[in-house]
Design an enzyme around this catalytic site. Structure first.
Site, short mmCIF file in Angstrom:
data_model
loop_
_atom_site.label_atom_id
_atom_site.label_comp_id
_atom_site.label_asym_id
_atom_site.label_seq_id
_atom_site.Cartn_x
_atom_site.Cartn_y
_atom_site.Cartn_z
N LYS A 107 8.47 -1.44 -2.86
CA LYS A 107 7.85 -0.67 -1.77
C LYS A 107 8.92 -0.09 -0.84
CE LYS A 107 5.17 0.92 1.32
NZ LYS A 107 4.01 1.71 1.41
N CYS B 78 6.79 4.27 8.61
CA CYS B 78 7.43 3.50 7.53
C CYS B 78 8.86 3.89 7.17
CB CYS B 78 6.58 3.58 6.27
SG CYS B 78 5.10 2.59 6.44
N GLU C 216 0.84 -1.19 0.00
CA GLU C 216 0.00 0.00 0.00
C GLU C 216 0.88 1.24 0.00
OE1 GLU C 216 -3.27 0.45 -0.52
OE2 GLU C 216 -2.36 2.42 -0.62
C1 UDX Z 1 1.59 -0.06 9.02
C2 UDX Z 1 1.70 -0.65 7.66
O1 UDX Z 1 0.66 -1.54 7.40
C3 UDX Z 1 2.86 -1.39 7.44
O2 UDX Z 1 3.12 -1.31 6.07
C4 UDX Z 1 4.02 -0.98 8.19
O3 UDX Z 1 4.96 -1.96 7.97
C5 UDX Z 1 3.70 -0.85 9.67
O4 UDX Z 1 2.67 -0.06 9.89
P1 UDX Z 1 -0.49 0.17 10.26
O5 UDX Z 1 -1.81 -0.21 9.71
O6 UDX Z 1 -0.10 1.60 10.22
O7 UDX Z 1 0.58 -0.68 9.58
O8 UDX Z 1 -0.24 -0.44 11.69
P2 UDX Z 1 -1.16 -0.32 12.93
O9 UDX Z 1 -1.96 0.91 12.86
O10 UDX Z 1 -0.28 -0.62 14.08
O11 UDX Z 1 -2.19 -1.54 12.70
C6 UDX Z 1 -1.87 -2.87 12.76
C7 UDX Z 1 -3.04 -3.60 13.42
O12 UDX Z 1 -2.81 -5.00 13.34
C8 UDX Z 1 -3.22 -3.25 14.89
O13 UDX Z 1 -4.52 -2.75 15.10
C9 UDX Z 1 -2.99 -4.58 15.61
O14 UDX Z 1 -3.81 -4.77 16.76
C10 UDX Z 1 -3.35 -5.58 14.52
N1 UDX Z 1 -2.77 -6.92 14.72
C11 UDX Z 1 -1.47 -7.06 14.99
C12 UDX Z 1 -3.61 -8.03 14.62
O15 UDX Z 1 -4.79 -7.91 14.40
N2 UDX Z 1 -3.06 -9.28 14.76
C13 UDX Z 1 -1.76 -9.46 15.06
O16 UDX Z 1 -1.31 -10.60 15.19
C14 UDX Z 1 -0.93 -8.30 15.17
C1 UDX Z 2 4.94 7.42 3.58
C2 UDX Z 2 4.89 7.34 2.06
O1 UDX Z 2 4.70 8.66 1.52
C3 UDX Z 2 3.78 6.41 1.62
O2 UDX Z 2 3.78 6.27 0.20
C4 UDX Z 2 3.96 5.07 2.28
O3 UDX Z 2 2.89 4.20 1.93
C5 UDX Z 2 4.06 5.20 3.78
O4 UDX Z 2 5.09 6.11 4.13
P1 UDX Z 2 3.57 8.68 5.45
O5 UDX Z 2 4.69 8.29 6.33
O6 UDX Z 2 2.17 8.42 5.88
O7 UDX Z 2 3.74 8.00 4.01
O8 UDX Z 2 3.64 10.27 5.17
P2 UDX Z 2 4.57 11.20 4.24
O9 UDX Z 2 3.69 12.24 3.64
O10 UDX Z 2 5.39 10.43 3.31
O11 UDX Z 2 5.50 11.93 5.30
C6 UDX Z 2 6.52 11.25 5.99
C7 UDX Z 2 7.33 12.24 6.78
O12 UDX Z 2 8.11 13.07 5.92
C8 UDX Z 2 6.51 13.21 7.63
O13 UDX Z 2 7.13 13.38 8.88
C9 UDX Z 2 6.52 14.48 6.84
O14 UDX Z 2 6.34 15.63 7.62
C10 UDX Z 2 7.91 14.43 6.23
N1 UDX Z 2 8.04 15.25 5.00
C11 UDX Z 2 7.33 14.92 3.89
C12 UDX Z 2 8.91 16.33 4.99
O15 UDX Z 2 9.58 16.63 6.00
N2 UDX Z 2 9.05 17.05 3.84
C13 UDX Z 2 8.36 16.76 2.71
O16 UDX Z 2 8.55 17.45 1.69
C14 UDX Z 2 7.47 15.66 2.73
#
Ligand code: UDX
Ligand code: UDX
Length: 483
Positions: free
Chosen positions: A224, A280, A169
């Site tokens: 990714k 990430c 994603e």
């Molecule tokens: C992100 C991105 O998916 C991933 O690409 C990146 O590597 C880590 O963070 P995100 O959706 O932002 O994931 O994570 P988070 O908001 O922590 O959600 C993960 C969910 O999975 C949590 O709600 C947690 O409770 C759940 N979980 C975790 C399960 O349901 N089963 C498990 O065994 C572990």
């Molecule tokens: C990032 C990637 O953009 C997304 O494609 C991936 O799926 C997950 O990781 P995210 O971390 O949600 O997304 O936000 P992003 O907008 O990328 O910002 C990441 C960090 O960089 C933030 O702290 C933001 O403030 C910072 N940033 C971004 C800067 O400091 N300057 C910029 O010009 C852009």
């Protein structure tokens, strides 16, 4: 084998799983989406009648939830049922950096991915397409495949079989709904062509076919990580230039604008800020570093590790600027911190630059008043591991041991009284409209605004008689005389 897709399960109702399934459900009303999570509290919030209580804040999410929840989108903790009835299972659990053991500090902890794969192996029936949605180290699909293929041969159920796909994603938080609605591309990696086409058909309902890319599974995983590494690298690059701007009299915004006009460079991701955060960037780069080290590619590992190192250095640099400008000490001085989320339009604080900067300021003895429109005081306390209003007492610590510095939280912006300085760390819209002519009346003179996001109204700040420091602005600095 042609797959008929009716029911979809997503394990993990987080920042990725939640919005992604909500978007799919809104686009595909004929399919049923069951989003499951082991965290009961989180599921309760996803099911909350009051949509302001949803566990994550994303512009546009509430509207889509209203359209889909209870119709073809369901949130529950019944993992067994959701898996057993699913034709496709998305694994969207979190994969934090390992804190101990082999690869600690760099490689991702895959225990939840593994646990999810085992649940799929245990409960699935018939053929199931299993999709890696979390960002994972390269060759994680192998782990999932091994668990599932071993279930195929060892299970008492005769008809179970699996296809494993990688479908990373690319949404960014704060713009998740927009990114999901009009993605630059959808990446599907795998070997089983029919499974890849089945997943593609779901996206084709709203994504133009030419934006759907098919690759092998390893390229998809690596793409990714590489995508996040390139984006983070741009931020470290421009942040490193901001430091040069400050000592040479250049202005990083002008430099960004000038280089961004080169179509080979492009204008996005060139905003200098307090250092990148989010769940990430750091994790994915460290995964790349680990991968490179594992294969003996030490120069490659060093190259990418530099992106993270600059980011850490840059965050510390901001704290040092604040101390230096406030006459070398911030002990017992009130500093207003505007923004704690890692970027605007999200309540997420994972890896936010604010965590390190606030901790450092508190350790230097400052009294912080932190404002954020969406982050809660509990979350901040968790991140800082320092109790609110406690003179630096660490969470769970019994007594205060000669610590100065404390923090408190305020949801409203009426917090400038007796402040020596204001530090802007997140680019929330409301911070652009602060009435500095009123704020200055309550502040201790001479007072400062430190703008690490280039968003305050410069004219108003200056007119109010407040001293202004902006990241990467060398115009006010002593110029270097000897190069
Ligand atoms: C992100 C991105 O998916 C991933 O690409 C990146 O590597 C880590 O963070 P995100 O959706 O932002 O994931 O994570 P988070 O908001 O922590 O959600 C993960 C969910 O999975 C949590 O709600 C947690 O409770 C759940 N979980 C975790 C399960 O349901 N089963 C498990 O065994 C572990
Ligand atoms: C990032 C990637 O953009 C997304 O494609 C991936 O799926 C997950 O990781 P995210 O971390 O949600 O997304 O936000 P992003 O907008 O990328 O910002 C990441 C960090 O960089 C933030 O702290 C933001 O403030 C910072 N940033 C971004 C800067 O400091 N300057 C910029 O010009 C852009």
């Amino acid at each position: 084998m042609n797959f008929s897709i009716k029911k979809i399960c997503c394990i993990g109702a987080g920042y990725v799983g939640g919005p992604t399934m909500t978007m799919m459900a809104s686009k595909c009303p004929n399919l049923i989406f069951n989003v499951v999570d082991i965290n009961e509290e989180r599921i309760k919030l996803w099911n909350h009648k009051d949509l302001s209580k949803l566990p994550i804040f994303e512009p546009g999410l509430r509207e889509l939830i209203t359209k889909t929840r209870g119709k073809n989108l369901f949130f529950s903790t019944n993992i067994k049922k959701a898996i057993s009835t699913a034709d496709i299972v998305f694994i969207s659990v979190n994969t934090p950096t390992k804190i101990r053991g082999l690869g600690a500090g760099k490689s991702s902890d895959l225990k939840w991915v593994e646990a999810s794969a085992r649940e799929v192996a245990r409960y699935s029936e018939g053929h199931t397409i299993v999709v890696e949605k979390s960002t994972l180290p390269v060759r994680t699909a192998e782990v999932i495949q091994n668990i599932l293929y071993s279930a195929e041969t060892n299970s008492k159920k005769e008809d179970i079989s699996f296809s494993v796909l990688s479908n990373p994603e690319f949404l960014a938080e704060g713009t998740a709904i927009k990114d999901l609605e009009t993605p630059d591309r959808v990446l599907i990696g795998g070997e089983n062509e029919m499974a890849m086409l089945a997943l593609s058909e779901i996206y084709e309902v709203w994504v133009p076919k030419d934006k759907i890319l098919f690759t092998n599974i390893w390229s998809s995983e690596l793409a990714k990580l590489t995508s996040n590494a390139f984006l983070a690298q741009r931020i470290s690059s421009i942040n490193s230039i901001s430091a040069i701007c400050e000592v040479t009299g250049a202005d990083v915004r002008e430099v960004s604008r000038a280089i961004g006009r080169d179509s080979r460079i492009g204008s996005k991701f060139l905003d200098s800020g307090p250092g990148f955060g989010g769940s990430c960037f750091k994790k994915d780069i460290l995964n790349l570093v680990y991968l490179a080290e594992y294969f003996g590619l030490n120069e490659v590992a060093n190259f990418w590790e530099g992106v993270v190192n600059i980011n850490n250095w840059h965050q510390r640099r901001i704290t040092e600027v604040v101390i230096k400008k406030l006459y070398g000490t911030i002990s017992e001085k009130k500093i207003v911190v505007l923004g704690f989320a890692f970027k605007a339009n999200t309540n997420d604080t994972r890896e936010s630059a604010a965590i390190k900067i606030c901790k450092d300021l508190i350790n230097e003895g400052a009294n912080l008043v932190i404002n954020d429109p969406k982050v809660s005081a509990e979350q901040i306390e968790n991140d800082l591991q320092i109790e609110e209003n406690s003179s630096g007492k660490m969470k769970g610590e019994a007594s205060i041991k000669n610590k100065t510095g404390q923090w408190s939280f305020s949801r409203d912006l009426n917090i400038f009284n007796d402040a020596h300085a204001v530090l802007v760390l997140t680019e929330w819209e409301e911070y652009k409209h602060i009435k500095w002519d009123l704020a200055v009346k309550e502040m201790v003179k001479p007072c400062w605004v430190f703008d690490a996001r280039s968003i305050v109204d410069i004219e108003m700040v200056k007119k109010a008689g407040i001293k202004l420091w902006r990241l990467g602005d060398g115009s006010e600095e002593e110029k270097m005389t000897n190069f």
